[in-house]
Design an enzyme around this catalytic site. Structure first.
Site, PDB file in Angstrom:
ATOM      1  N   LYS A  21       0.833  -1.206   0.000  1.00 30.32           N
ATOM      2  CA  LYS A  21       0.000   0.000   0.000  1.00 30.32           C
ATOM      3  C   LYS A  21       0.868   1.256   0.000  1.00 30.32           C
ATOM      4  O   LYS A  21       0.672   2.161  -0.800  1.00 30.32           O
ATOM      5  CB  LYS A  21      -0.915   0.042   1.244  1.00 30.32           C
ATOM      6  CG  LYS A  21      -1.817  -1.156   1.384  1.00 30.32           C
ATOM      7  CD  LYS A  21      -2.694  -1.056   2.624  1.00 30.32           C
ATOM      8  CE  LYS A  21      -1.945  -1.057   3.930  1.00 30.32           C
ATOM      9  NZ  LYS A  21      -1.254  -2.316   4.252  1.00 30.32           N
ATOM     10  N   ARG A  42      -9.372   0.850   8.864  1.00 31.65           N
ATOM     11  CA  ARG A  42      -8.957  -0.541   9.067  1.00 31.65           C
ATOM     12  C   ARG A  42     -10.016  -1.345   9.784  1.00 31.65           C
ATOM     13  O   ARG A  42      -9.838  -2.530  10.013  1.00 31.65           O
ATOM     14  CB  ARG A  42      -7.710  -0.524   9.942  1.00 31.65           C
ATOM     15  CG  ARG A  42      -6.464  -0.927   9.236  1.00 31.65           C
ATOM     16  CD  ARG A  42      -5.362  -0.706  10.249  1.00 31.65           C
ATOM     17  NE  ARG A  42      -4.218  -1.487   9.965  1.00 31.65           N
ATOM     18  CZ  ARG A  42      -3.143  -1.007   9.333  1.00 31.65           C
ATOM     19  NH1 ARG A  42      -3.132   0.228   8.889  1.00 31.65           N
ATOM     20  NH2 ARG A  42      -2.115  -1.763   9.144  1.00 31.65           N
ATOM     21  N   ARG A  75      11.830  -6.396   4.277  1.00 34.03           N
ATOM     22  CA  ARG A  75      11.620  -4.942   4.255  1.00 34.03           C
ATOM     23  C   ARG A  75      12.674  -4.225   5.096  1.00 34.03           C
ATOM     24  O   ARG A  75      13.008  -4.637   6.198  1.00 34.03           O
ATOM     25  CB  ARG A  75      10.231  -4.591   4.777  1.00 34.03           C
ATOM     26  CG  ARG A  75      10.042  -3.081   4.883  1.00 34.03           C
ATOM     27  CD  ARG A  75       8.635  -2.638   4.956  1.00 34.03           C
ATOM     28  NE  ARG A  75       7.871  -3.281   6.004  1.00 34.03           N
ATOM     29  CZ  ARG A  75       6.577  -3.104   6.180  1.00 34.03           C
ATOM     30  NH1 ARG A  75       5.901  -2.341   5.358  1.00 34.03           N
ATOM     31  NH2 ARG A  75       5.941  -3.699   7.153  1.00 34.03           N
ATOM     32  N   ARG A  99      11.671  -2.805  10.886  1.00 35.08           N
ATOM     33  CA  ARG A  99      10.578  -2.397  11.773  1.00 35.08           C
ATOM     34  C   ARG A  99      10.342  -3.467  12.840  1.00 35.08           C
ATOM     35  O   ARG A  99      10.359  -4.657  12.533  1.00 35.08           O
ATOM     36  CB  ARG A  99       9.296  -2.198  10.954  1.00 35.08           C
ATOM     37  CG  ARG A  99       9.091  -0.756  10.537  1.00 35.08           C
ATOM     38  CD  ARG A  99       7.985  -0.577   9.555  1.00 35.08           C
ATOM     39  NE  ARG A  99       6.694  -1.147   9.917  1.00 35.08           N
ATOM     40  CZ  ARG A  99       5.579  -0.938   9.224  1.00 35.08           C
ATOM     41  NH1 ARG A  99       5.610  -0.162   8.147  1.00 35.08           N
ATOM     42  NH2 ARG A  99       4.451  -1.493   9.583  1.00 35.08           N
ATOM     43  N   ARG A 121      -0.416  -9.720  12.933  1.00 35.26           N
ATOM     44  CA  ARG A 121      -0.954  -8.633  12.089  1.00 35.26           C
ATOM     45  C   ARG A 121      -1.841  -9.212  10.987  1.00 35.26           C
ATOM     46  O   ARG A 121      -2.867  -8.631  10.642  1.00 35.26           O
ATOM     47  CB  ARG A 121       0.197  -7.819  11.478  1.00 35.26           C
ATOM     48  CG  ARG A 121       0.896  -6.954  12.516  1.00 35.26           C
ATOM     49  CD  ARG A 121       2.200  -6.427  12.003  1.00 35.26           C
ATOM     50  NE  ARG A 121       2.065  -5.421  10.973  1.00 35.26           N
ATOM     51  CZ  ARG A 121       3.047  -5.045  10.168  1.00 35.26           C
ATOM     52  NH1 ARG A 121       4.238  -5.600  10.282  1.00 35.26           N
ATOM     53  NH2 ARG A 121       2.853  -4.112   9.271  1.00 35.26           N
TER      54      ARG A 121
END
Ligand code: AP5
Length: 210
Positions: free
Chosen positions: A13, A88, A123, A156, A167
């Site tokens: 996103k 969300r 990531r 992260r 998540r």
């Protein structure tokens, strides 16, 4: 244009929102980025959100709705904006409707869970400017340093495998129902995420009509 980017954590996103925002010259509003910045600054809101973020849970609706109300009142949102990571939950979507905001399009980036896990594990995020890279799919030219500002790239805390699993569970339970919510309004377009970033970008631009 007022656009929402919907999709699982790590679906891309933020990556696609950045490209569309640059093309349309409108701001991207990422609730995740706003909360992480508050956490870094040590504000009251940031500290209150810390435990939720690090456990892969959603920050309470009233906190996030407050953040969005305040941000959308800024002048730079007058000609449109992209919402990345908001809403969300159904309660957040209803709050957006109650603000009288008419969304033009919801782009749902669809990626299977196994691919999500691979993306999160690679990531890397710039500690200074927030730019996102991937060790395999979108590497920084300078290895451990950000291409844009030269600062250190970091992992992260919520990209740890055990947090990613939580998540994803939260996404399926609380966020996925938004697909039906926006489909019923006739504004949902689904883009199937591709292995190459630029292929997903081409499909995203096509869905938006630019
Ligand atoms: P947030 O920051 O919004 O995280 P997220 O939704 O979990 O999304 P991500 O930022 O992890 O992923 P993304 O989809 O933007 O993917 P990206 O482009 O980076 O939220 C974090 C936390 O804040 C939440 O868990 C929650 O606690 C809280 N929060 C935020 N908003 C909230 C709300 N509204 N309500 C309650 N709580 C809230 O891409 C991922 C990786 O894949 C990158 O490395 C990228 O380079 C790579 N990649 C992307 N696309 C491709 C591709 N096509 N091919 C190969 N690699 C790709």
């Amino acid at each position: 244009m007022k656009i929402i980017f919907l999709g699982a954590p790590g679906a891309g996103k933020g990556t696609q929102a950045e490209k569309v925002a640059a093309h349309l010259n409108i701001p991207t509003i990422s609730t995740g980025a706003i909360i992480r910045a508050a956490l870094k600054e040590g504000t009251e809101m940031g500290l209150a959100a810390k435990a939720y973020i690090e456990a892969g849970k959603l920050v309470p609706d009233e906190v996030v709705i407050g953040i969005i109300k305040e941000r959308l009142a800024n002048d730079d949102c007058k000609n449109g904006f992209i919402l990345d990571g908001f809403p969300r939950t159904i309660a957040q979507a209803e709050a957006l409707d109650a603000m009288g905001i008419e969304i033009d399009l919801v782009v749902n980036i669809s990626v299977d869970d196994a691919t999500i896990v691979e993306r999160m594990s690679g990531r890397r995020v710039c500690a200074a400017c927030g730019a996102t890279f991937h060790t395999k799919f979108n590497p920084s030219a300078d290895g451990d340093k950000c291409d844009k500002c030269g600062a250190e790239l970091t992992i992260r805390k919520d990209d740890k495998p055990e947090v990613v699993a939580d998540r994803l569970r939260v996404y399926h339970e609380e966020t996925e129902p938004l697909e039906r919510y926006y489909d019923a309004k006739g504004i949902l377009k689904t883009v199937v995420g591709q292995e190459k970033l630029e292929d997903t970008t081409a499909l995203t631009f096509k869905a938006i009509g630019v």
